[in-house]
Design an enzyme around this catalytic site. Structure first.
Site, short mmCIF file in Angstrom:
data_model
loop_
_atom_site.label_atom_id
_atom_site.label_comp_id
_atom_site.label_asym_id
_atom_site.label_seq_id
_atom_site.Cartn_x
_atom_site.Cartn_y
_atom_site.Cartn_z
N ALA A 1 1.15 4.37 7.15
CA ALA A 1 1.45 5.80 7.19
C ALA A 1 0.18 6.63 7.34
O ALA A 1 0.24 7.81 7.62
CB ALA A 1 2.19 6.22 5.93
N ASN B 1 0.82 -1.20 0.00
CA ASN B 1 0.00 0.00 0.00
C ASN B 1 0.86 1.26 0.00
O ASN B 1 0.97 1.95 -1.01
CB ASN B 1 -0.95 -0.04 1.20
CG ASN B 1 -1.95 1.11 1.17
OD1 ASN B 1 -1.87 2.00 0.33
ND2 ASN B 1 -2.88 1.11 2.08
N ASP B 2 1.48 1.55 1.11
CA ASP B 2 2.25 2.80 1.20
C ASP B 2 3.35 2.89 0.15
O ASP B 2 3.61 3.96 -0.38
CB ASP B 2 2.88 2.93 2.59
CG ASP B 2 1.83 3.27 3.64
OD1 ASP B 2 0.81 3.86 3.26
OD2 ASP B 2 2.05 2.95 4.81
N VAL B 3 3.98 1.75 -0.16
CA VAL B 3 5.13 1.81 -1.07
C VAL B 3 4.72 2.02 -2.51
O VAL B 3 5.55 2.19 -3.39
CB VAL B 3 5.99 0.52 -0.96
CG1 VAL B 3 6.57 0.41 0.42
CG2 VAL B 3 5.21 -0.70 -1.35
#
Lengths: 472, 97
Positions: A438, A397-399
């Site tokens: 995050a 997700n965040d990456v």
């Protein structure tokens, strides 16, 4: 054994260890490098036993053999997904051992030499805080301790107070030798407490950084203990380990877009999205069944996805820690094989911080027998997303969040991300569409070219596999 | 050995290690870390010295515990590293077939 002979042997062994590390930098020679380092370590143990004439001490042999057996037994048993906590645990043992070496010196030698005493005091502090910090980190990684950062009222002042206390005790120990035992015990307690307090405040997602840092600390503790007992080989090896930990810490910080100071002071925005990590890690995959019914409410329809995958030439798979949690890596491998059978070229895009420790995702995929030639680092694959036919995201997700480039003021702003958003068709097999660790919404999910398969990654992957198995 | 030499060795080893380890690709970072972890168990050398020089039985027990912990660190670290690297290697050989 005479000093010149001993120091020459140390130099040779150190050279061997360094050569082993140099060999570790390439996959082909890495095994050899590890073997060489291990051999040098074994030789070093024999040399030290010989130098101090310790062969006759029975208890010492028993400890060596039990340690060897326990270590090898644990190493054979640990699962690849548990590697981060295993490394944290071993780190802690190393730290504790260094502290104990220093403790023995302080206990036995009075009056001792000032340099050795100062080193012993430092080793006690660094060693014990590495131990307790690593135990907490291992607990968090193993889900025995809540992963969210635990922040006490006045956390920073407490840590600062501990640091000052440690500094005072370290100065005091060499100067006040009659009270040395009291000072050492106090120092031990403060350092243990400091390690716990500082590790509790680090969030689960920041663990790659925390364990890199603890690795550096355990090496440093060893080097300082080596100064205490006048053991040049230990000093040198400890220095190398410290350097390695520092490099990995830097790399991790850069790729997670965090400053070390922020992580140490707990100044992360992670706690904002408290529900998400818990949902991801605590809920058993089977409980996800009903959510899958609501899957693919999105934009690109399932049929489009299946058709695209069936005819794709170039597919990039983006695995994240969610894949590991769902234990879907073997299905991912099957997906990759199925695509290849249909003539597609499959590449895996690995973000540097995917997983829970540096390089973790590579190991997990490798365990599922994905050839490492298919694993691409971020900078090598980022330009290829625009050229591929389909990008398949599994539990990341965040990456992959394009908001990292635009959403100023969010924790991920400026973080290097995989440019999945540039792919013509994006298939996302994630547990849910909540923000990641995050806490930043992912605009990727709302794009027209994105197909969402929510729910257990295994079931989503099975759907894709079925589609690929049809009309071959 | 003179204290100053120990400090010089520490500084030189840190710099040399820094140069060496910068070359390791991120693919191998987990094995690198567990390998380094095993090396941090080099403190077993210190523990052996301490055990040999221990005066009191209490301090000797401390040294023995240190040997035990450090040895678990060494063996466990090298063991898991070897396991991971074998996975990498095993795959390559299969490809060759």
């Amino acid at each position: 054994m005479s000093d010149p002979l001993y120091y020459s042997l140390c130099a040779v062994l150190l050279f061997g260890v360094m050569a082993g590390i140099a060999l570790l930098s390439r996959v082909k020679t890495a095994s050899l490098g590890n073997g060489l380092s291990a051999l040098c370590m074994a030789a070093a143990i024999i040399v030290v036993l010989r130098r101090y004439d310790l062969f006759s001490l029975g208890g010492l042999w028993i400890c060596l053999i039990i340690g060897l057996a326990l270590g090898l037994w644990g190493a054979a048993k640990v699962k690849m997904i548990q590697m981060p906590q295993a490394v944290a645990l071993l780190n802690g043992f190393g730290g504790a051992a260094s502290a104990l070496v220093a403790a023995v010196y302080v206990w036995d030698r009075s009056p001792g030499n000032g340099f050795a005493y100062t080193a012993a005091a430092l080793a006690l502090a660094v060693g014990w805080l590495t131990f307790s910090g690593s135990m907490v980190a291992a607990g968090k990684l193993h889900n025995r301790i809540r992963q969210q950062p635990l922040i006490w009222p006045g956390h920073s002042p407490i840590l600062l107070l501990c640091l000052s206390l440690m500094a005072i005790l370290i100065c005091l120990l060499p100067l006040w030798q009659p009270g040395r035992i009291t000072a050492a015990v106090l120092l031990t307690l403060v350092a243990l407490f400091f390690g716990i307090a500082f590790a509790l405040r680090i969030g689960g997602a920041d663990m790659p950084i925390a364990i890199s840092l603890l690795n550096a600390l355990s090496g440093t503790a060893g080097a300082i203990a080596g100064m205490t007992v006048n053991e040049p080989l230990l000093v040198a090896i400890g220095g190398v380990v410290g350097a390695s930990g520092i490099i990995l810490t830097q790399i991790m910080c850069r790729n997670m877009n965090r400053r070390l100071a922020e992580i140490l002071t707990g100044a992360t925005a992670i706690s904002k999205s408290g529900g998400m990590p818990a949902a991801k890690s605590d809920t058993p995959p089977s409980a996800a069944r009903e959510t899958i019914a609501a899957a693919s409410s999105g934009q690109a329809g399932e049929a489009d996805v299946f058709a695209a995958l069936q005819s794709a030439r170039q597919v990039i798979i983006v695995p994240g820690y969610g894949m590991a949690l769902a234990q879907a890596q073997h299905l991912v491998k099957q997906l990759s094989d199925a695509l290849e059978r249909r003539g597609a070229e499959v590449k895996f895009a690995i973000h540097p911080v995917a997983g829970r420790m540096p390089g973790h995702m590579n190991v997990l995929l490798c365990e599922a027998e994905v050839p490492y030639e298919q694993l691409y680092e971020m900078q090598d694959i980022n330009e290829q997303f625009a050229l591929c036919d389909v990008a398949v995201v599994i539990g990341a997700n965040d990456v992959i969040n394009p908001a990292a480039n635009t959403a100023e003021g969010t924790p991920i702003y400026g973080m290097p991300v995989l440019k999945v958003a540039e792919a013509p068709l994006i298939v996302v097999c994630n547990y849910d569409r909540n923000p990641g660790y995050a806490g930043v919404e992912n605009p990727l999910y709302d794009m027209k070219k994105t197909a969402l398969f929510l729910g257990d990654a295994k079931e989503s992957l099975n759907k894709l596999l079925q589609a690929l198995a049809e009309n071959v | 050995m003179e204290s100053i030499w120990l400090i010089i060795i520490f500084a030189a080893a840190t710099l040399a290690g820094y140069q060496l380890i910068r070359q390791v690709p991120s693919l191998l970072h987990t094995p690198l870390m567990s390998g380094m972890n095993a090396l941090s168990g080099a403190t077993v050398l210190g523990a052996l010295c301490a055990a040999g020089a221990a005066v009191y039985s209490g301090s000797r027990i401390c040294a023995y515990i240190a040997i035990l912990l450090a040895m678990i660190n060494v063996a466990g670290g090298f063991g898991v590293t070897a396991r991971m690297l074998n996975m990498f290697k095993g795959k390559k050989e299969e490809d060759g077939q």
